[in-house]
Scaffold this motif. Sequence first.
Motif, short mmCIF file in Angstrom:
data_model
loop_
_atom_site.label_atom_id
_atom_site.label_comp_id
_atom_site.label_asym_id
_atom_site.label_seq_id
_atom_site.Cartn_x
_atom_site.Cartn_y
_atom_site.Cartn_z
N MET A 312 60.33 30.62 69.59
CA MET A 312 60.79 31.88 69.03
C MET A 312 60.51 31.93 67.53
O MET A 312 60.62 30.91 66.85
CB MET A 312 62.30 32.04 69.26
CG MET A 312 62.70 32.19 70.73
SD MET A 312 62.04 33.69 71.50
CE MET A 312 62.82 34.95 70.51
N PRO A 313 60.14 33.07 66.99
CA PRO A 313 59.89 33.18 65.54
C PRO A 313 61.13 32.83 64.73
O PRO A 313 62.25 33.17 65.11
CB PRO A 313 59.52 34.66 65.36
CG PRO A 313 59.12 35.14 66.72
CD PRO A 313 59.91 34.35 67.69
N GLU A 314 60.91 32.14 63.62
CA GLU A 314 62.04 31.73 62.78
C GLU A 314 62.86 32.93 62.31
O GLU A 314 64.09 32.86 62.22
CB GLU A 314 61.52 30.95 61.57
CG GLU A 314 62.61 30.41 60.66
CD GLU A 314 63.50 29.36 61.33
OE1 GLU A 314 64.62 29.14 60.84
OE2 GLU A 314 63.06 28.77 62.34
N LYS A 315 62.18 34.04 62.04
CA LYS A 315 62.89 35.24 61.59
C LYS A 315 63.89 35.71 62.63
O LYS A 315 65.00 36.14 62.31
CB LYS A 315 61.89 36.36 61.27
CG LYS A 315 62.52 37.63 60.74
CD LYS A 315 61.47 38.67 60.41
CE LYS A 315 62.11 39.96 59.89
NZ LYS A 315 61.10 41.00 59.58
N SER A 316 63.51 35.63 63.90
CA SER A 316 64.42 36.03 64.98
C SER A 316 65.60 35.08 65.07
O SER A 316 66.75 35.50 65.23
CB SER A 316 63.67 36.06 66.31
OG SER A 316 62.65 37.04 66.30
N LEU A 317 65.32 33.79 64.95
CA LEU A 317 66.39 32.79 65.05
C LEU A 317 67.41 32.96 63.93
O LEU A 317 68.61 32.72 64.13
CB LEU A 317 65.80 31.38 65.01
CG LEU A 317 64.87 31.01 66.17
CD1 LEU A 317 64.33 29.60 65.98
CD2 LEU A 317 65.58 31.14 67.51
N LEU A 318 66.95 33.39 62.76
CA LEU A 318 67.87 33.56 61.64
C LEU A 318 68.77 34.79 61.81
O LEU A 318 69.65 35.03 60.98
CB LEU A 318 67.08 33.68 60.33
CG LEU A 318 66.45 32.37 59.85
CD1 LEU A 318 65.59 32.62 58.61
CD2 LEU A 318 67.52 31.33 59.55
N ALA A 319 68.54 35.54 62.87
CA ALA A 319 69.41 36.68 63.17
C ALA A 319 70.23 36.43 64.43
O ALA A 319 70.85 37.36 64.95
CB ALA A 319 68.57 37.95 63.34
N GLN A 320 70.26 35.19 64.92
CA GLN A 320 70.95 34.88 66.17
C GLN A 320 72.06 33.86 65.92
O GLN A 320 71.80 32.68 65.68
CB GLN A 320 69.97 34.33 67.21
CG GLN A 320 70.61 33.90 68.52
CD GLN A 320 71.55 34.94 69.08
OE1 GLN A 320 72.77 34.79 69.01
NE2 GLN A 320 70.99 36.03 69.62
N PRO A 321 73.33 34.28 65.98
CA PRO A 321 74.45 33.36 65.72
C PRO A 321 74.44 32.12 66.62
O PRO A 321 74.78 31.03 66.17
CB PRO A 321 75.68 34.23 65.99
CG PRO A 321 75.22 35.62 65.74
CD PRO A 321 73.80 35.66 66.20
N LEU A 322 74.07 32.28 67.89
CA LEU A 322 74.13 31.15 68.82
C LEU A 322 73.20 30.01 68.41
O LEU A 322 73.43 28.86 68.78
CB LEU A 322 73.79 31.62 70.24
CG LEU A 322 74.89 32.42 70.94
CD1 LEU A 322 74.34 33.08 72.19
CD2 LEU A 322 76.08 31.53 71.28
N GLU A 323 72.19 30.32 67.63
CA GLU A 323 71.28 29.27 67.19
C GLU A 323 72.01 28.22 66.35
O GLU A 323 71.65 27.03 66.36
CB GLU A 323 70.12 29.87 66.40
CG GLU A 323 68.98 28.91 66.11
CD GLU A 323 68.22 28.47 67.35
OE1 GLU A 323 67.54 27.42 67.27
OE2 GLU A 323 68.28 29.18 68.39
N VAL A 324 73.06 28.63 65.64
CA VAL A 324 73.84 27.70 64.83
C VAL A 324 74.46 26.60 65.70
O VAL A 324 74.51 25.43 65.31
CB VAL A 324 74.94 28.46 64.06
CG1 VAL A 324 75.89 27.49 63.37
CG2 VAL A 324 74.32 29.40 63.05
N LEU A 325 74.91 26.98 66.89
CA LEU A 325 75.54 25.99 67.77
C LEU A 325 74.51 25.01 68.33
O LEU A 325 74.84 23.85 68.61
CB LEU A 325 76.31 26.69 68.89
CG LEU A 325 77.45 27.60 68.42
CD1 LEU A 325 78.25 28.12 69.62
CD2 LEU A 325 78.38 26.89 67.44
N LEU A 326 73.27 25.47 68.52
CA LEU A 326 72.23 24.53 68.93
C LEU A 326 71.92 23.55 67.81
O LEU A 326 71.69 22.36 68.05
CB LEU A 326 70.97 25.28 69.35
CG LEU A 326 71.07 26.16 70.60
CD1 LEU A 326 69.66 26.58 71.05
CD2 LEU A 326 71.78 25.46 71.74
#
Length: 432
Positions: A312-326
């Motif tokens: 997934m593009p980093e820009k998208s991940l920086l807009a996804q709260p759940l990524e923090v838990l990963l």
Amino acid sequence: MLLKPLLCLWIAATLIVPAVAMSLEEAGVALGNESFKVREEAEKVIRMAAIGEYDTIARLSRSDNPEVAARCRRSLPIVLLGIDDRFPPDLATKLRRIDDFSGRELERIVEALTSMEPPRLVTVIGLHNHWQVRRPAARQAAGKLVAALEKSAQAALRGEGALTDLSRLNPDRYETKTLSMVLNELCKQCPGDLSAVLPLHESWTRCHPQLMTQLNADGYRLEAAKASSQAPQRSEGLRKILHLATQRELTNDQKAAVRKQLLNYRDEALVFPVATLDRDTGWYFFDVFGSDQGGHVYLDAYRKFRARFPDMPEKSLLAQPLEVLLVLEKSGPGAAMNYAMTQSIHGGVMLLGEWLHAHPELIREPLPLPPVKNGKAYNYRTIKFFRIFAPYADDAEMKQNPEIAAAFEILAKDPGWIEVAKQARAAMAQQK
């Protein structure tokens, strides 16, 4: 064949026939009379016609006689006002000649109309529609008057018979800006189920396909409701809205509308088979529900989704709260805190606070803090994290939760966290 000439001669002979004594058919003939006074009286009759006579006057507006056609075209917007004997006579007379007024007199007419009880929805909509084509002379006054009509329409749309009145309107006769104003306001007043408004939406957009582009963050929910209305189950309705959101280019307002409509499907989202979605629709699912309150309940589904689509593009991940838990799972609380601080939204730090509140044993060293100058306030995210992680008014209250108190002792090895606690508690006290 002799009726029309004889009628014209009779009118000319009497010079003027009182408007009340002239039928609509007679007025249609008299509009072509040589006498200006007769034509004026005939136009008065036309302007007193009921909405049900609209088609008759519309046919006259296509007359080969320029005078007849022009007077009928001018009268059509007045007929749409639906003025009847429930109006005060003086107001009815002025509304039928609304284009003759300006300035403070015009404002007084609008004030009288918008103060009527009950509100006259058809009239307010009709005048709003007329002024989309032919605005009052003063541009500044026009905006003020149209705003007053829209405010009156908002009140009228809350009435019990509003949907019935709207269902009787012929959308062909109205401008898209007026119809979109009505749909937007109806949807604003219906935050949940839109099924009662859908028939209007379908009828009006058939006549005006471009109407869809004028629906705002409230009104465009109708497109989402339409997409899901034929689904046999709510879970399939959710799927159809996800496809709507990812298969069209949407404006920011439209995106907001789709998100609002999706949040009516919270229960279905909890058990939705995300694995059946492709990358785009799956990502949109988590984009909406991953930042919803309690979004960590989707963590297992999100983990599997990321395993399916690791690039997934980093820009998208920086807009996804759940990524923090990963990040938390992979690299620990410090890395998760740093990552949350770099995200483009606040939801990540909120989810991290919730997770560490439930699992304070994960904190084994102070979490990194953003640098601030002495005496300056920490940023919103840091304060928000503490308020979620340790939502206690003081240390004594916090010690009632020994695990949180022990975790905070570790954080407090960095004096910055003592200052964060002080600022967060001051914010909590102010909020209370």
